[in-house]
Design a protein around this motif. Structure first.
Motif, PDB file in Angstrom:
ATOM      1  N   THR A  96      53.674   7.985   5.055  1.00 51.70           N
ATOM      2  CA  THR A  96      55.006   7.416   4.852  1.00 51.70           C
ATOM      3  C   THR A  96      55.344   7.480   3.369  1.00 51.70           C
ATOM      4  O   THR A  96      54.451   7.565   2.522  1.00 51.70           O
ATOM      5  N   ASN A  97      56.634   7.449   3.066  1.00 48.89           N
ATOM      6  CA  ASN A  97      57.110   7.438   1.688  1.00 48.89           C
ATOM      7  C   ASN A  97      57.630   6.045   1.354  1.00 48.89           C
ATOM      8  O   ASN A  97      57.807   5.203   2.238  1.00 48.89           O
ATOM      9  N   ASP A  98      57.883   5.808   0.074  1.00 50.15           N
ATOM     10  CA  ASP A  98      58.344   4.487  -0.361  1.00 50.15           C
ATOM     11  C   ASP A  98      59.675   4.085   0.271  1.00 50.15           C
ATOM     12  O   ASP A  98      59.912   2.906   0.503  1.00 50.15           O
ATOM     13  N   ASP A  99      60.552   5.046   0.539  1.00 57.97           N
ATOM     14  CA  ASP A  99      61.878   4.719   1.076  1.00 57.97           C
ATOM     15  C   ASP A  99      61.952   4.819   2.597  1.00 57.97           C
ATOM     16  O   ASP A  99      63.044   4.859   3.160  1.00 57.97           O
ATOM     17  N   ASP A 100      60.813   4.832   3.273  1.00 53.40           N
ATOM     18  CA  ASP A 100      60.785   4.970   4.728  1.00 53.40           C
ATOM     19  C   ASP A 100      60.873   3.619   5.432  1.00 53.40           C
ATOM     20  O   ASP A 100      60.381   2.605   4.930  1.00 53.40           O
ATOM     21  N   ARG A 101      61.461   3.642   6.590  1.00 50.08           N
ATOM     22  CA  ARG A 101      61.423   2.511   7.518  1.00 50.08           C
ATOM     23  C   ARG A 101      60.539   2.935   8.675  1.00 50.08           C
ATOM     24  O   ARG A 101      60.665   4.042   9.177  1.00 50.08           O
ATOM     25  N   VAL A 102      59.673   2.049   9.101  1.00 54.99           N
ATOM     26  CA  VAL A 102      58.708   2.375  10.151  1.00 54.99           C
ATOM     27  C   VAL A 102      58.985   1.489  11.366  1.00 54.99           C
ATOM     28  O   VAL A 102      59.116   0.271  11.244  1.00 54.99           O
ATOM     29  N   PHE A 103      59.088   2.124  12.516  1.00 53.83           N
ATOM     30  CA  PHE A 103      59.285   1.424  13.784  1.00 53.83           C
ATOM     31  C   PHE A 103      58.101   1.777  14.674  1.00 53.83           C
ATOM     32  O   PHE A 103      57.753   2.948  14.800  1.00 53.83           O
ATOM     33  N   GLU A 104      57.490   0.764  15.264  1.00 56.61           N
ATOM     34  CA  GLU A 104      56.304   1.006  16.083  1.00 56.61           C
ATOM     35  C   GLU A 104      56.531   0.486  17.492  1.00 56.61           C
ATOM     36  O   GLU A 104      57.115  -0.578  17.684  1.00 56.61           O
ATOM     37  N   GLN A 105      56.059   1.271  18.454  1.00 55.14           N
ATOM     38  CA  GLN A 105      56.135   0.863  19.854  1.00 55.14           C
ATOM     39  C   GLN A 105      54.910   1.403  20.571  1.00 55.14           C
ATOM     40  O   GLN A 105      54.654   2.602  20.569  1.00 55.14           O
ATOM     41  N   ASP A 106      54.140   0.531  21.164  1.00 56.27           N
ATOM     42  CA  ASP A 106      52.936   0.892  21.920  1.00 56.27           C
ATOM     43  C   ASP A 106      51.989   1.778  21.111  1.00 56.27           C
ATOM     44  O   ASP A 106      51.407   2.731  21.637  1.00 56.27           O
ATOM     45  N   GLY A 107      51.837   1.493  19.823  1.00 55.69           N
ATOM     46  CA  GLY A 107      50.917   2.240  18.980  1.00 55.69           C
ATOM     47  C   GLY A 107      51.462   3.534  18.417  1.00 55.69           C
ATOM     48  O   GLY A 107      50.775   4.227  17.672  1.00 55.69           O
TER      49      GLY A 107
END
Length: 147
Positions: A96-107
């Motif tokens: 990931t980069n500093d300006d990323d948004r991370v969304f997680e679902q079921d791993g």
């Protein structure tokens, strides 16, 4: 022949002008939003802005991760597509980069940069298998519903 060409150009000119104005507004609003986020503390995304993954998307990502032997991230980005508007790009990424948004679902993790996120807030990412192709694609997106 020359008259029909001019007639066609006159009919299409307003359409292309409108599309250019629309793309310009979207890009400028995205830039303004990015600047305001940098000047203030960023709050977590609300549930309505979150980007979701369908069961098909999660299943396919788990298959790809099993094939690779490592945990991969699904990266979604938006590119300007000229006269046809914007294009969605999906790729497998390791970091990931500093300006990323991370969304997680079921791993499974979906990564979206801040500028692209402005265009896909509230969207759902699906994996679709058709006769001639298989691909990740957004559904219920702001861009697709506004076009």
């Amino acid at each position: 022949m020359m008259t029909s060409s001019r007639s066609l150009i006159r009919r299409l000119a307003p359409y292309f002008s409108a599309r250019l104005r629309q793309n310009s507004r979207l890009l400028s609003s995205s830039s303004a939003l990015r600047e305001s986020q940098l000047s203030s503390l960023e709050s977590p995304s609300s549930a309505t802005d979150a980007v979701h993954l369908t069961e098909n998307c999660v299943r396919r990502m788990k298959e790809l991760q099993a094939d690779e032997g490592t945990e991969k991230l699904l990266r979604l980005s938006i590119e300007a597509g000229g006269c046809s508007g914007f294009q969605y790009n999906f790729l497998l990424d390791d970091k990931t980069n500093d300006d990323d948004r991370v969304f997680e679902q079921d791993g499974v993790r979906l990564v979206i940069d801040n500028i692209s996120f402005d265009f896909v807030k509230g969207a759902t990412v699906d994996y679709v298998e058709e006769l001639i192709r298989s691909a990740f694609q957004p559904v219920k997106s702001v861009i697709t519903s506004a076009a």
